[in-house]
Design a protein around this motif. Structure first.
Motif, PDB file in Angstrom:
ATOM      1  N   LEU A 233      28.406  46.254  34.057  1.00 24.89           N
ATOM      2  CA  LEU A 233      27.471  45.331  32.713  1.00 24.89           C
ATOM      3  C   LEU A 233      28.465  44.770  31.359  1.00 24.89           C
ATOM      4  O   LEU A 233      28.492  44.044  30.508  1.00 24.89           O
ATOM      5  CB  LEU A 233      26.532  46.465  32.164  1.00 24.89           C
ATOM      6  N   ALA A 237      28.262  40.516  30.520  1.00 26.99           N
ATOM      7  CA  ALA A 237      28.393  40.970  29.207  1.00 26.99           C
ATOM      8  C   ALA A 237      29.940  39.754  29.234  1.00 26.99           C
ATOM      9  O   ALA A 237      29.555  38.454  28.244  1.00 26.99           O
ATOM     10  CB  ALA A 237      28.225  41.524  28.517  1.00 26.99           C
ATOM     11  N   VAL A 281      19.917  46.004  31.985  1.00 26.61           N
ATOM     12  CA  VAL A 281      20.731  45.487  31.026  1.00 26.61           C
ATOM     13  C   VAL A 281      20.455  45.988  29.546  1.00 26.61           C
ATOM     14  O   VAL A 281      21.234  45.922  28.922  1.00 26.61           O
ATOM     15  CB  VAL A 281      21.079  44.327  31.391  1.00 26.61           C
ATOM     16  N   TRP A 285      22.553  45.798  25.681  1.00 27.61           N
ATOM     17  CA  TRP A 285      23.258  44.786  25.803  1.00 27.61           C
ATOM     18  C   TRP A 285      24.625  44.219  24.511  1.00 27.61           C
ATOM     19  O   TRP A 285      25.672  43.788  25.135  1.00 27.61           O
ATOM     20  CB  TRP A 285      22.470  43.961  26.039  1.00 27.61           C
TER      21      TRP A 285
END
Length: 340
Positions: A233, A237, A281, A285
């Motif tokens: 992640l 991102a 996610v 986030w």
């Protein structure tokens, strides 16, 4: 265009010894991009290769790790992550002055602007679907199966990154924006629960992908210098900063009319990633976005320091360094959103 900083004849002799050249002339020209590691196109008859080498001079031990670039791309041959065919890795400094590797040259398209100007909406949509597909495939690689189980440390990736970049920033003499100082305090105390380790690219963005000359298909993911084992992640991102940073500040498309362009919204793009990977996610986030804006700001503060010291390699280093503060402020906005 700068001259080639090494004699071509030792390279030609090496290529002949490797069976990559015969009696044909070997031609070498510098390529743009790959600023960290000098990159060249090598033409041998009808065949074209890319030579990527370490820079000359004294280097930090972990910097310019072209051996890692070669290793990861070699390991990914034949997987769902498209990479160029790797030809040879050479540690002999006498050939081109530093270690280097050789891979096939990919004839295709590289898009520098994530808004994809000049395309039809349907073309943009297909390009973005493919870009998301490849990232999902990257984060689904079986590390043991491809021999990358020891490619990096397992666990606590984001925590270690925050500590590393914070220490580097505290060592700088250029002033840091208050938002940067706030992020350095906030991020370590808001680390998401749970952890996961996959292969991460570290610099996955549209201009590091080579697309087929006419089809919306990635034929090669390039620039693996920052790749390691890390949190997927965090990697995702970083890639998705493009949706949140305005083009006036950095390589982004924040504020553009994405539906009119045919580009998926960030929410649509993330939904496709979730469907492909089964990885959730939501929930953290905003943390991962704040972390990546912090990381990018830290990198730019380093450039600002080099500009202030007069040691920057790029002529626009001072201008680039001035973008660190706005990125940090944007990161702090994401952090406050997380806290709500």
């Amino acid at each position: 265009m700068s001259a080639v900083p090494f004699s071509v004849e030792p390279l030609a002799a090496y290529l002949r010894a490797q069976g990559l050249a015969g009696s044909e002339a070997v031609q070498v020209v510098p390529l743009s991009g790959g600023q960290s590691n000098p990159t060249f196109r090598v033409t041998v008859g009808e065949n074209a290769y890319v030579l990527r080498k370490k820079p000359a001079g004294v280097l930090a031990p972990s910097a310019h790790a072209i051996d890692r670039e070669y290793r990861v791309m070699n390991a990914l041959q034949g997987t769902d992550v498209p990479v160029p065919r790797m030809r040879v890795y050479c540690e002999d400094d006498s050939i081109v002055g530093t270690p280097f590797y050789l891979m096939d040259f990919l004839q295709g398209r590289v898009f520098m602007d994530p808004a994809l100007p000049g395309m039809e909406p349907a073309e943009r949509s297909a390009i973005y679907r493919e870009m998301g597909r490849v990232m999902a495939a990257l984060h689904s690689i079986d590390l043991a199966a491809v021999g990358l189980g020891d490619y990096g440390r397992t666990g606590r990736y984001v925590e270690r990154q925050i500590d590393r970049w914070s220490r580097q920033c505290r060592a700088l003499s250029v002033p840091l924006d208050p938002a940067m100082l706030a992020l350095m305090e906030w991020l370590p105390t808001h680390l998401p629960e749970g952890d996961e380790t996959t292969l991460v690219h570290g610099d996955y963005r549209i201009d590091n992908l080579v697309f087929h000359p006419t089809e919306p298909r990635v034929i090669g993911v390039l620039d693996w210098e920052l790749s390691t084992l890390g949190h997927p992640l965090a990697d995702l991102a970083y890639h998705c900063m493009a949706w949140n940073v305005p083009p006036t500040l950095w390589r982004g498309m924040g504020g553009l009319d994405l539906p009119a362009l045919g580009i998926p919204t960030e929410a649509q793009y993330l939904a496709d990633y979730v469907a492909a990977t089964g990885r959730e996610v939501q929930g953290h986030w905003s943390f991962y976005m704040a972390y990546n804006l912090f990381r990018m700001a830290a990198i730019l503060y380093g450039i600002a320091q080099r500009a202030a010291d007069g040691s920057a390699a790029s002529a626009d280093a001072e201008e680039t360094g001035r973008k660190a503060g706005p990125l940090a402020r944007l990161g702090w906005e994401w952090a406050q959103r997380h806290a709500l």
